[in-house]
Enzyme design. Sequence first.
Site, PDB file in Angstrom:
ATOM      1  N   PHE B 118      -6.750  -1.665 -10.900  1.00  0.00           N
ATOM      2  CA  PHE B 118      -6.000  -1.151  -9.778  1.00  0.00           C
ATOM      3  C   PHE B 118      -5.232   0.178 -10.153  1.00  0.00           C
ATOM      4  CE2 PHE B 118      -4.031  -2.649  -5.396  1.00  0.00           C
ATOM      5  CZ  PHE B 118      -5.284  -2.996  -5.086  1.00  0.00           C
ATOM      6  N   GLN B 232       5.839   5.144   1.005  1.00  0.00           N
ATOM      7  CA  GLN B 232       4.664   5.476   0.429  1.00  0.00           C
ATOM      8  C   GLN B 232       3.511   5.822   1.281  1.00  0.00           C
ATOM      9  OE1 GLN B 232       2.284   2.549  -1.659  1.00  0.00           O
ATOM     10  NE2 GLN B 232       2.815   3.836  -3.464  1.00  0.00           N
ATOM     11  N   HIS B 234      -0.435   6.550   2.411  1.00  0.00           N
ATOM     12  CA  HIS B 234      -1.717   6.284   1.828  1.00  0.00           C
ATOM     13  C   HIS B 234      -2.742   7.332   2.205  1.00  0.00           C
ATOM     14  CE1 HIS B 234      -5.789   4.449   1.151  1.00  0.00           C
ATOM     15  NE2 HIS B 234      -5.159   3.406   0.520  1.00  0.00           N
ATOM     16  N   LEU B 244      -5.722   1.529   7.913  1.00  0.00           N
ATOM     17  CA  LEU B 244      -6.315   2.063   6.507  1.00  0.00           C
ATOM     18  C   LEU B 244      -7.709   1.857   6.469  1.00  0.00           C
ATOM     19  CD1 LEU B 244      -4.118   2.664   4.148  1.00  0.00           C
ATOM     20  CD2 LEU B 244      -4.981   0.348   3.440  1.00  0.00           C
ATOM     21  N   GLU B 247      -9.567   2.675  -0.562  1.00  0.00           N
ATOM     22  CA  GLU B 247      -9.912   3.495  -1.581  1.00  0.00           C
ATOM     23  C   GLU B 247     -11.350   3.253  -1.851  1.00  0.00           C
ATOM     24  OE1 GLU B 247      -6.410   2.526  -3.540  1.00  0.00           O
ATOM     25  OE2 GLU B 247      -5.922   4.530  -2.889  1.00  0.00           O
ATOM     26  N   ARG B 278      -3.069   8.323  -5.325  1.00  0.00           N
ATOM     27  CA  ARG B 278      -2.744   8.242  -4.035  1.00  0.00           C
ATOM     28  C   ARG B 278      -1.995   9.514  -3.469  1.00  0.00           C
ATOM     29  NH1 ARG B 278      -1.523   2.046  -2.176  1.00  0.00           N
ATOM     30  NH2 ARG B 278      -3.463   1.437  -2.649  1.00  0.00           N
ATOM     31  N   HIS B 346       2.725   3.756   4.633  1.00  0.00           N
ATOM     32  CA  HIS B 346       1.910   2.493   3.989  1.00  0.00           C
ATOM     33  C   HIS B 346       2.880   1.555   3.653  1.00  0.00           C
ATOM     34  CE1 HIS B 346      -1.386  -0.022   2.879  1.00  0.00           C
ATOM     35  NE2 HIS B 346      -0.902   0.083   1.711  1.00  0.00           N
ATOM     36  N   ARG B 381       5.554   2.551  -5.298  1.00  0.00           N
ATOM     37  CA  ARG B 381       5.030   1.173  -5.595  1.00  0.00           C
ATOM     38  C   ARG B 381       3.573   1.423  -6.177  1.00  0.00           C
ATOM     39  NH1 ARG B 381       1.628  -2.967  -2.357  1.00  0.00           N
ATOM     40  NH2 ARG B 381       1.051  -0.652  -1.343  1.00  0.00           N
TER      41      ARG B 381
HETATM   42  C1  LIG Z   1      -2.951  -2.519   4.957  1.00  0.00           C
HETATM   43  C2  LIG Z   1      -1.993  -2.838   3.796  1.00  0.00           C
HETATM   44  C3  LIG Z   1      -2.509  -3.287   2.478  1.00  0.00           C
HETATM   45  C4  LIG Z   1      -1.713  -3.913   1.702  1.00  0.00           C
HETATM   46  N1  LIG Z   1      -2.519  -4.259   0.665  1.00  0.00           N
HETATM   47  C5  LIG Z   1      -1.551  -4.639  -0.645  1.00  0.00           C
HETATM   48  C6  LIG Z   1      -2.403  -5.065  -1.822  1.00  0.00           C
HETATM   49  O1  LIG Z   1      -3.476  -5.031  -1.930  1.00  0.00           O
HETATM   50  N2  LIG Z   1      -1.653  -5.644  -2.774  1.00  0.00           N
HETATM   51  C7  LIG Z   1      -0.142  -5.775  -2.554  1.00  0.00           C
HETATM   52  O2  LIG Z   1       0.523  -5.994  -3.644  1.00  0.00           O
HETATM   53  N3  LIG Z   1       0.624  -5.396  -1.519  1.00  0.00           N
HETATM   54  C8  LIG Z   1      -0.232  -4.754  -0.318  1.00  0.00           C
HETATM   55  N4  LIG Z   1       0.473  -4.382   0.714  1.00  0.00           N
HETATM   56  C9  LIG Z   1       1.861  -4.543   0.898  1.00  0.00           C
HETATM   57  C10 LIG Z   1       2.008  -6.048   1.036  1.00  0.00           C
HETATM   58  O3  LIG Z   1       1.108  -6.833   1.984  1.00  0.00           O
HETATM   59  C11 LIG Z   1       3.367  -6.255   1.846  1.00  0.00           C
HETATM   60  O4  LIG Z   1       4.644  -5.357   1.190  1.00  0.00           O
HETATM   61  C12 LIG Z   1       4.057  -7.579   1.894  1.00  0.00           C
HETATM   62  O5  LIG Z   1       2.994  -8.627   2.334  1.00  0.00           O
HETATM   63  C13 LIG Z   1       5.282  -7.943   2.656  1.00  0.00           C
HETATM   64  O6  LIG Z   1       5.345  -9.367   2.806  1.00  0.00           O
HETATM   65  P1  LIG Z   1       6.829  -9.994   3.107  1.00  0.00           P
HETATM   66  O7  LIG Z   1       6.718 -11.238   3.135  1.00  0.00           O
HETATM   67  O8  LIG Z   1       7.951  -9.232   2.762  1.00  0.00           O
HETATM   68  O9  LIG Z   1       6.788  -9.469   4.842  1.00  0.00           O
HETATM   69  P2  LIG Z   1       5.798  -9.654   5.940  1.00  0.00           P
HETATM   70  O10 LIG Z   1       4.660 -10.620   5.476  1.00  0.00           O
HETATM   71  O11 LIG Z   1       5.626  -8.502   6.685  1.00  0.00           O
HETATM   72  O12 LIG Z   1       6.429 -11.039   6.915  1.00  0.00           O
HETATM   73  C14 LIG Z   1       7.664 -10.496   7.620  1.00  0.00           C
HETATM   74  C15 LIG Z   1       8.023 -11.642   8.522  1.00  0.00           C
HETATM   75  O13 LIG Z   1       9.104 -11.443   9.057  1.00  0.00           O
HETATM   76  C16 LIG Z   1       9.136 -11.810  10.776  1.00  0.00           C
HETATM   77  N5  LIG Z   1      10.082 -11.118  11.073  1.00  0.00           N
HETATM   78  C17 LIG Z   1      10.140  -9.654  11.212  1.00  0.00           C
HETATM   79  N6  LIG Z   1      11.202  -9.403  12.246  1.00  0.00           N
HETATM   80  C18 LIG Z   1      11.580 -10.448  12.840  1.00  0.00           C
HETATM   81  C19 LIG Z   1      12.563 -10.593  13.466  1.00  0.00           C
HETATM   82  N7  LIG Z   1      13.410  -9.946  14.278  1.00  0.00           N
HETATM   83  N8  LIG Z   1      12.942 -12.022  13.986  1.00  0.00           N
HETATM   84  C20 LIG Z   1      12.087 -13.010  13.451  1.00  0.00           C
HETATM   85  N9  LIG Z   1      11.126 -12.848  12.640  1.00  0.00           N
HETATM   86  C21 LIG Z   1      10.911 -11.452  12.028  1.00  0.00           C
HETATM   87  C22 LIG Z   1       7.661 -11.633  10.798  1.00  0.00           C
HETATM   88  O14 LIG Z   1       7.232 -12.650  12.015  1.00  0.00           O
HETATM   89  C23 LIG Z   1       6.981 -11.979   9.575  1.00  0.00           C
HETATM   90  O15 LIG Z   1       6.807 -13.422   9.611  1.00  0.00           O
HETATM   91  C24 LIG Z   1      -0.345  -3.901   1.789  1.00  0.00           C
HETATM   92  C25 LIG Z   1       0.170  -3.499   2.944  1.00  0.00           C
HETATM   93  C26 LIG Z   1      -0.514  -3.026   3.995  1.00  0.00           C
HETATM   94  C27 LIG Z   1      -0.154  -2.626   5.228  1.00  0.00           C
END
Ligand SMILES: Cc1cc2nc3c(=O)[nH]c(=O)nc-3n(C[C@H](O)[C@H](O)[C@H](O)COP(=O)(O)OP(=O)(O)OC[C@H]3O[C@@H](n4cnc5c(N)ncnc54)[C@H](O)[C@@H]3O)c2cc1C
Lengths: 345, 567
Positions: B118, B232, B234, B244, B247, B278, B346, B381
């Site tokens: 990666f 960041q 993409h 998205l 890659e 990127r 992203h 990141r």
């Molecule tokens: C297209 C894409 C591809 C990615 N690919 C990768 C990858 O390959 N590898 C990697 O390491 N990272 C990757 N990332 C980044 C990674 O997915 C995220 O940073 C990570 O999943 C965030 O997880 P989290 O638990 O912090 O938040 P999230 O999974 O975003 O969860 C947020 C939670 O908070 C809740 N919430 C938000 N606001 C409120 C509110 N006001 N009231 C109640 N609940 C609320 C939502 O309901 C949700 O349950 C990618 C991101 C994207 C966009």
Amino acid sequence: MTETIDQHQEGKRDVTFRVFRFNPQVDSKPYFDDYTISAERGITVLRSLNYIKEHVDATLSFRAFCQAGICGSCGMRVNGISKLACTSQVWEELDKCREPGIIKVEPLRSLPMIKDLIVDMDPLVDKMKHYSNWIDSTMPLAEMGKKEFLVSEEEFHRYDKATDCILCASCVSECSILRANKEYVSPAVLLKSYRMNVDSRDSIHDVRLAELVKDHGVWDCTHCYRCQESCVKSIPIMEAIHAIREDALECRGPKDTSGAKHAEAFMEDIEKKGKLVEATLPIRTNGMVWTLRNLLPMAVKMIVKRRTPPPPPLVKSAKGIKIFRVMFREMTEHVKQDHQKTHKK
Amino acid sequence: MKPFDIVIVGGGGAGLYAAMEAMKTNPALNIAVLSKVYPNRSHTSAAQGGANAALGNKAKDDTIEMHIFDTIKGSDYLADQDAVEVLCSEAPKIIRELENIGTPWSRLDDNTIAQRPFGGAGRPRCCYCADKTGHTILQTLYEQCLRKGVLFFNEYFALNLSVNGSRSRGLIAMNMKTGKVEAFPAKTVIFATGGYAKMYWNRSSNAAGNSGDGQAIAFRAGIPMKDMEFVQFHPTGLRKSGLLVTEGARGEGGYLINKDGERFMARYAKEKMELGPRDLVSRSIETEILEGRGFNSPAGKYIHLDLRHLGADLIKSRLPQIREMSLNFEGVDPIEEPIPVRPTAHYSMGGIDTDNFGRTVMDGVYAAGECACVSVHGANRLGGNSLLDILVFGRIVGHTAAEEAGKFSPATISEAELKESVDELRNRMQPSGHYERYGALREELGQTLALNVGIFRESSLLHKGIQDIAELKERFKKVRVFDSSDVFNTNLMQVLELQNMLELAETVAVGALAREESRGSHTRIDFPVRDDEKWHKHTLATLVDGKVLPGEKPVTMGRYELQERTY
Ligand SMILES: Cc1cc2nc3c(=O)[nH]c(=O)nc-3n(C[C@H](O)[C@H](O)[C@H](O)COP(=O)(O)OP(=O)(O)OC[C@H]3O[C@@H](n4cnc5c(N)ncnc54)[C@H](O)[C@@H]3O)c2cc1C
Ligand code: SF4
Ligand code: SF4
Ligand code: FES
């Protein structure tokens, strides 16, 4: 009035969205609203709904989150079929309209209505809990994180497809049994149960299976294939259902379950009369060869519970049934031999 | 409502891990998880690539040490080195733990967890499950939470913290199904609400709800935000939606082409061409567009990602998902036509300022995941480090809150305070004098951010951005909520999300203006080099009397000295 989504690109088409409306606070019964917009090529149903919400009627309510076919939020019925709004092309839907130019949008079925296109997902979550849709690991708590289980590629492939499920409930909405019996386990939950049951890291296979063979469980499935046909991730849900049935029979003995008795009668039917709705459906969906290879061996093991829809005219064809019978007998033999082999091991 | 020991806001990877760990630490605690979407819908499910851990399954000589170094270097030396050490040391354990509880990792020939290379990593250490890693991790965690009987409040929208001096008394949230505003008195509150990159709206790869709600709630309560200017980009987002195109498309040999038909990457990265890092590819595309060599459309300017020369067979066999995306969201079949793309926001490196245990400056308030800034990602990141971040720090924060909840006396939230929140919503829903359309404001916010606080930043642009945001905030006061119903008022929810995005957007722009250097994802045309003397530090943004007060915080160093970041 026609609103415009996007001015550029060669083609644009006028589309009317006929959307199911229901707000329990004010409406005594549901009704439909028509919204006509001009949509260019490449526009999805969800983008159109977003557009309507932003520009025409902000009270229109639906769920959407990822907008990319990943999160499973936007399941709804478009032109009568349950699917994801965010991956459905408006122009393609225009070819499927019952009334030209009018795309009908309705909520998923078999789940309680909340408002407009939003249905309550809690019953599905409750079923996931009821059928222990989780791994109860054989790894002792104190050992967690210290070492990996070794899992073969072959085992991984057993559940790889099943883990694609995004719980969008399209299959739930299309399931014929669920419409009559809300307590029925549901295709997505059967799929998840299967996924857990074939995972070597899990320790509660028997508990899960015991629940699956009870009332409203796996034997209630009519084999109509609608779940599989509508799965938005093209998951072979029926393979999972077959596997659970096989598993149930193997674990508990064929004469042991009520489902198995029905299956026996059903088997006689196939051979003698060819009155077989559940067998012809998969033939129509998957072709004769597939059906013989995949479904009959399982049927031989007396797995399929008989439901009683009238026999379709299709199987009355004498020629068809002849070939069918010959192949059926051959398959029966094969399966018997297979069975003996595996049991000797 | 019965007072809680821990209320977790967010059901993504970070929130669910926190819940599991808190229950494990002290099963007697009364814990609730609130989420505005069903947990399995959270944006964690969108992560395809994988999660980094130096398991050494693929490359036997991989070490935690190397993972630490790659992460620090990737961060352009802005990450706190002690935090990175925690992240990388815990990585193998947490990936195995997930394996132990059922995550269906892809496998290598020797039946161990599969790993692949990666960006920015010296060894192939990204653990994956096909192209659905985030999805399967999230499913596993949700399943385990159901197994353990975690109490979920699904489709509850968090509104505000209840604060008493320097301590929180819990959370106020709206039940979407009924519209009722409810109090969640709690000794501790954990924010795990994900990122804020959706403020770039159509120029973002994020889910519609990644509006930084948790950050905005904490910010309003006086908790500082850290390093908000780091967003960041993409290189290849779809033109219309920002979604998205991974890659893989360039990895298989896709070309980037401008309107003159040139493979313009030759100008920026002669050797690597389309396969440069990127940030470099993003900047190159943006330059082409800014210098007038992009295509024009009402949906914005863009360039072409051309796959046609790869042939139908390869596209169908190796890039089926990219083809599907392109068909579904642009109506373009890459076998016949190039895909219209441009860089897309992203990931948000910035967030709620926490220590290595997820504590904020406010007693009883914690944060983890993309909404927090520990900081392990610094100015940039690395791919695969974010899933790791949410797991490792989700677990740590769950443990910490469970241990510390006992320190605090039970909390109550008064009826009067609850009523304040209800009144605030009522006022917001008043039709008279409210006429602004939220959709337009949201769109304009995305546009001004992409233009003025985007990939290339510069003093006058940033001033313009800040001014635009201020004007949008003014107009927001007159925003109209058209739906007056209590039941599932998505119109109201989107308006509240817009408010949160507007508040945070200001901190992003203010931070970007303050930071007079270029580092990681933050590129200042007027300050093109990294300036360690002046800017090797975190920026803070705190809300004081309605104004953003800038501040700063030193970077925790360790074994690794500052170096130039070259690849
Ligand atoms: C297209 C894409 C591809 C990615 N690919 C990768 C990858 O390959 N590898 C990697 O390491 N990272 C990757 N990332 C980044 C990674 O997915 C995220 O940073 C990570 O999943 C965030 O997880 P989290 O638990 O912090 O938040 P999230 O999974 O975003 O969860 C947020 C939670 O908070 C809740 N919430 C938000 N606001 C409120 C509110 N006001 N009231 C109640 N609940 C609320 C939502 O309901 C949700 O349950 C990618 C991101 C994207 C966009
Ligand atoms: S095959 Fe079974 S589970 Fe699938 S839709 Fe038909 S009855 Fe339902
Ligand atoms: S099995 Fe398919 S249709 Fe059913 S919930 Fe899962 S993804 Fe949706
Ligand atoms: S919005 Fe996520 S699947 Fe459609």
